[in-house]
Write an enzyme that holds these catalytic residues in place. Sequence first.
Site, PDB file in Angstrom:
ATOM      1  N   PHE A   1      48.240  26.635  40.878  1.00 25.85           N
ATOM      2  CA  PHE A   1      47.584  27.137  42.094  1.00 25.85           C
ATOM      3  C   PHE A   1      48.361  26.681  43.330  1.00 25.85           C
ATOM      4  CE2 PHE A   1      44.513  26.567  45.555  1.00 25.85           C
ATOM      5  CZ  PHE A   1      44.073  27.864  45.680  1.00 25.85           C
TER       6      PHE A   1
ATOM      7  N   HIS B   1      42.362  47.521  38.307  1.00 25.38           N
ATOM      8  CA  HIS B   1      40.998  46.989  38.180  1.00 25.38           C
ATOM      9  C   HIS B   1      40.082  48.034  37.539  1.00 25.38           C
ATOM     10  CE1 HIS B   1      41.950  43.452  40.406  1.00 25.38           C
ATOM     11  NE2 HIS B   1      41.894  43.971  41.617  1.00 25.38           N
TER      12      HIS B   1
ATOM     13  N   LYS C   1      49.335  46.758  37.756  1.00 25.42           N
ATOM     14  CA  LYS C   1      48.007  46.124  37.920  1.00 25.42           C
ATOM     15  C   LYS C   1      46.927  47.199  37.996  1.00 25.42           C
ATOM     16  CE  LYS C   1      45.445  44.201  41.875  1.00 25.42           C
ATOM     17  NZ  LYS C   1      45.466  43.351  43.071  1.00 25.42           N
TER      18      LYS C   1
ATOM     19  N   TYR D   1      40.482  33.243  32.239  1.00 26.85           N
ATOM     20  CA  TYR D   1      40.907  32.404  33.382  1.00 26.85           C
ATOM     21  C   TYR D   1      40.673  30.925  33.061  1.00 26.85           C
ATOM     22  CZ  TYR D   1      40.944  30.771  38.295  1.00 26.85           C
ATOM     23  OH  TYR D   1      41.207  30.120  39.478  1.00 26.85           O
TER      24      TYR D   1
ATOM     25  N   MET E   1      44.450  32.820  48.346  1.00 30.99           N
ATOM     26  CA  MET E   1      44.511  31.693  47.408  1.00 30.99           C
ATOM     27  C   MET E   1      43.479  30.681  47.912  1.00 30.99           C
ATOM     28  SD  MET E   1      46.847  32.058  45.083  1.00 30.99           S
ATOM     29  CE  MET E   1      47.996  33.386  44.772  1.00 30.99           C
ATOM     30  N   ARG E   2      42.279  30.843  47.488  1.00 28.96           N
ATOM     31  CA  ARG E   2      41.153  30.133  48.106  1.00 28.96           C
ATOM     32  C   ARG E   2      40.971  28.743  47.499  1.00 28.96           C
ATOM     33  NH1 ARG E   2      35.628  29.803  47.314  1.00 28.96           N
ATOM     34  NH2 ARG E   2      36.044  30.613  45.231  1.00 28.96           N
TER      35      ARG E   2
ATOM     36  N   SER F   1      34.250  34.266  44.098  1.00 28.85           N
ATOM     37  CA  SER F   1      35.584  34.623  44.581  1.00 28.85           C
ATOM     38  C   SER F   1      35.559  36.008  45.236  1.00 28.85           C
ATOM     39  CB  SER F   1      36.568  34.597  43.409  1.00 28.85           C
ATOM     40  OG  SER F   1      37.861  34.899  43.848  1.00 28.85           O
TER      41      SER F   1
ATOM     42  N   GLY G   1      41.931  36.687  38.147  1.00 30.25           N
ATOM     43  CA  GLY G   1      43.182  36.010  37.792  1.00 30.25           C
ATOM     44  C   GLY G   1      44.359  36.963  37.650  1.00 30.25           C
TER      45      GLY G   1
ATOM     46  N   LYS H   1      39.388  39.735  41.180  1.00 29.48           N
ATOM     47  CA  LYS H   1      39.287  38.275  41.377  1.00 29.48           C
ATOM     48  C   LYS H   1      39.188  37.458  40.087  1.00 29.48           C
ATOM     49  CE  LYS H   1      39.880  37.912  44.942  1.00 29.48           C
ATOM     50  NZ  LYS H   1      41.147  38.376  45.576  1.00 29.48           N
TER      51      LYS H   1
HETATM   52  S1  PPS Z   1      42.766  40.399  43.068  1.00 29.48           S
HETATM   53  O1  PPS Z   1      42.593  40.633  44.519  1.00 29.48           O
HETATM   54  O2  PPS Z   1      41.681  41.026  42.300  1.00 29.48           O
HETATM   55  O3  PPS Z   1      44.072  40.767  42.569  1.00 29.48           O
HETATM   56  O4  PPS Z   1      42.575  38.817  42.918  1.00 29.48           O
HETATM   57  P1  PPS Z   1      42.956  37.952  41.635  1.00 29.48           P
HETATM   58  O5  PPS Z   1      44.375  37.566  41.717  1.00 29.48           O
HETATM   59  O6  PPS Z   1      42.470  38.607  40.410  1.00 29.48           O
HETATM   60  O7  PPS Z   1      42.040  36.668  41.830  1.00 29.48           O
HETATM   61  C1  PPS Z   1      42.175  35.779  42.892  1.00 29.48           C
HETATM   62  C2  PPS Z   1      41.558  34.474  42.440  1.00 29.48           C
HETATM   63  O8  PPS Z   1      42.478  33.832  41.541  1.00 29.48           O
HETATM   64  C3  PPS Z   1      42.844  32.569  42.083  1.00 29.48           C
HETATM   65  N1  PPS Z   1      44.229  32.238  41.726  1.00 29.48           N
HETATM   66  C4  PPS Z   1      44.547  31.201  40.945  1.00 29.48           C
HETATM   67  N2  PPS Z   1      43.792  30.280  40.319  1.00 29.48           N
HETATM   68  C5  PPS Z   1      44.421  29.308  39.617  1.00 29.48           C
HETATM   69  N3  PPS Z   1      45.767  29.219  39.511  1.00 29.48           N
HETATM   70  C6  PPS Z   1      46.571  30.127  40.123  1.00 29.48           C
HETATM   71  N4  PPS Z   1      47.895  30.026  40.019  1.00 29.48           N
HETATM   72  C7  PPS Z   1      45.963  31.171  40.879  1.00 29.48           C
HETATM   73  N5  PPS Z   1      46.438  32.208  41.598  1.00 29.48           N
HETATM   74  C8  PPS Z   1      45.360  32.841  42.108  1.00 29.48           C
HETATM   75  C9  PPS Z   1      42.632  32.746  43.571  1.00 29.48           C
HETATM   76  O9  PPS Z   1      42.582  31.498  44.228  1.00 29.48           O
HETATM   77  C10 PPS Z   1      41.311  33.499  43.560  1.00 29.48           C
HETATM   78  O10 PPS Z   1      40.227  32.685  43.124  1.00 29.48           O
HETATM   79  P2  PPS Z   1      39.287  31.816  44.105  1.00 29.48           P
HETATM   80  O11 PPS Z   1      38.198  31.281  43.218  1.00 29.48           O
HETATM   81  O12 PPS Z   1      38.763  32.734  45.148  1.00 29.48           O
HETATM   82  O13 PPS Z   1      40.138  30.727  44.641  1.00 29.48           O
END
Ligand code: PPS
Length: 309
Positions: A243, A122, A120, A207, A270-271, A152, A63, A61
């Site tokens: 986003f 983790h 990818k 991020y 995409m929260r 997140s 990025g 979570k």
């Molecule tokens: S995972 O499951 O670990 O691969 O998730 P990951 O992609 O690392 O993280 C998901 C969070 O990143 C946000 N996100 C973004 N934020 C800003 N801009 C863009 N383009 C974007 N794409 C994904 C996503 O909304 C999750 O964060 P939260 O805070 O939950 O919204």
Amino acid sequence: MSQVKTLSYGESIEKAGDTLSRFPLIPIRGTPLMSLIAENFDSIWAFRPDPTDLLIATYPKAGTTWTQEIVDLLYHNGDAEMCKRAPTPTRSPFLEIFSPKPIPSGLDLLETMDPPRMIKTHLPIQLVPPGFWENKCKVIYVARNAKDNLVSYYHFDRMNKTQPEPGPWEGYIPKFMRGELAWGSWYGHVKGYWEEREKRNILYIFYEDMKENPRREVERIMRYLNLSLPDEAISRIVELTTFKSMKENPMANYSCIPNVIFDHSVSPFMRKGEVGDWQNSFTAEQSQLFDEDYEKQMKGANIPFRTLI
Ligand code: PPS
């Protein structure tokens, strides 16, 4: 041809149906991992990447998906249609993921692809297969401030029906602080890659920096990959990876994963995509306790995290 290759990712998940559950965590060298990953760890450790493969490493979570999309667009000169050829986990396989059959594992998917691949993970740095270092693969590490990362992850654990139940919010914070969530300690994760970044040529990005100035960070990634794209392609990439754009893009928003695994009605993948959203979840007391513990766990690390921009 095997069934794995004829089914789409989503179809293979639907087929796995009843065999899916919230898998328990099993520690591998002290890091709790989903049981299917832990049981297959020897084959993950033995993975031999190509020297041209790129590893995108993150604590969950932080990025990952955003960075995967940026890199894919950079590799394809900002060609939006090309980057809609398949959903994120197919374009950029998840190295260590193992799920019930017939869902292909990350290793299954990687086997069907020619390098250079965008991989990818983790895994904390000490669990990254040694072939990545032996072959001097490039590695991009994305870090996100602990509080937003935690919030997140909490919502993700609610909607991802293959990870342990998060339980109530107030009990989730100490689990994060103790490193008991899947993939272990956030603190150890961010420090492990930070300490090795120069020696192992890891591009370490934040991020919060991506949110603050996405163009600057896209250009940073571009230079690290030894690419040089025209200005208009960079502008396009910045636009395609906001986003909002990614939330609307079915190939980037994880709608490819059916409800049996990701229940987007509980919380969308995409929260919110914001910096500082933690303020809506932490009480003043929770924040203070978290900060006190943070000081201890991050003492001497000097990683320039920002919880607000
Ligand atoms: S995972 O499951 O670990 O691969 O998730 P990951 O992609 O690392 O993280 C998901 C969070 O990143 C946000 N996100 C973004 N934020 C800003 N801009 C863009 N383009 C974007 N794409 C994904 C996503 O909304 C999750 O964060 P939260 O805070 O939950 O919204």
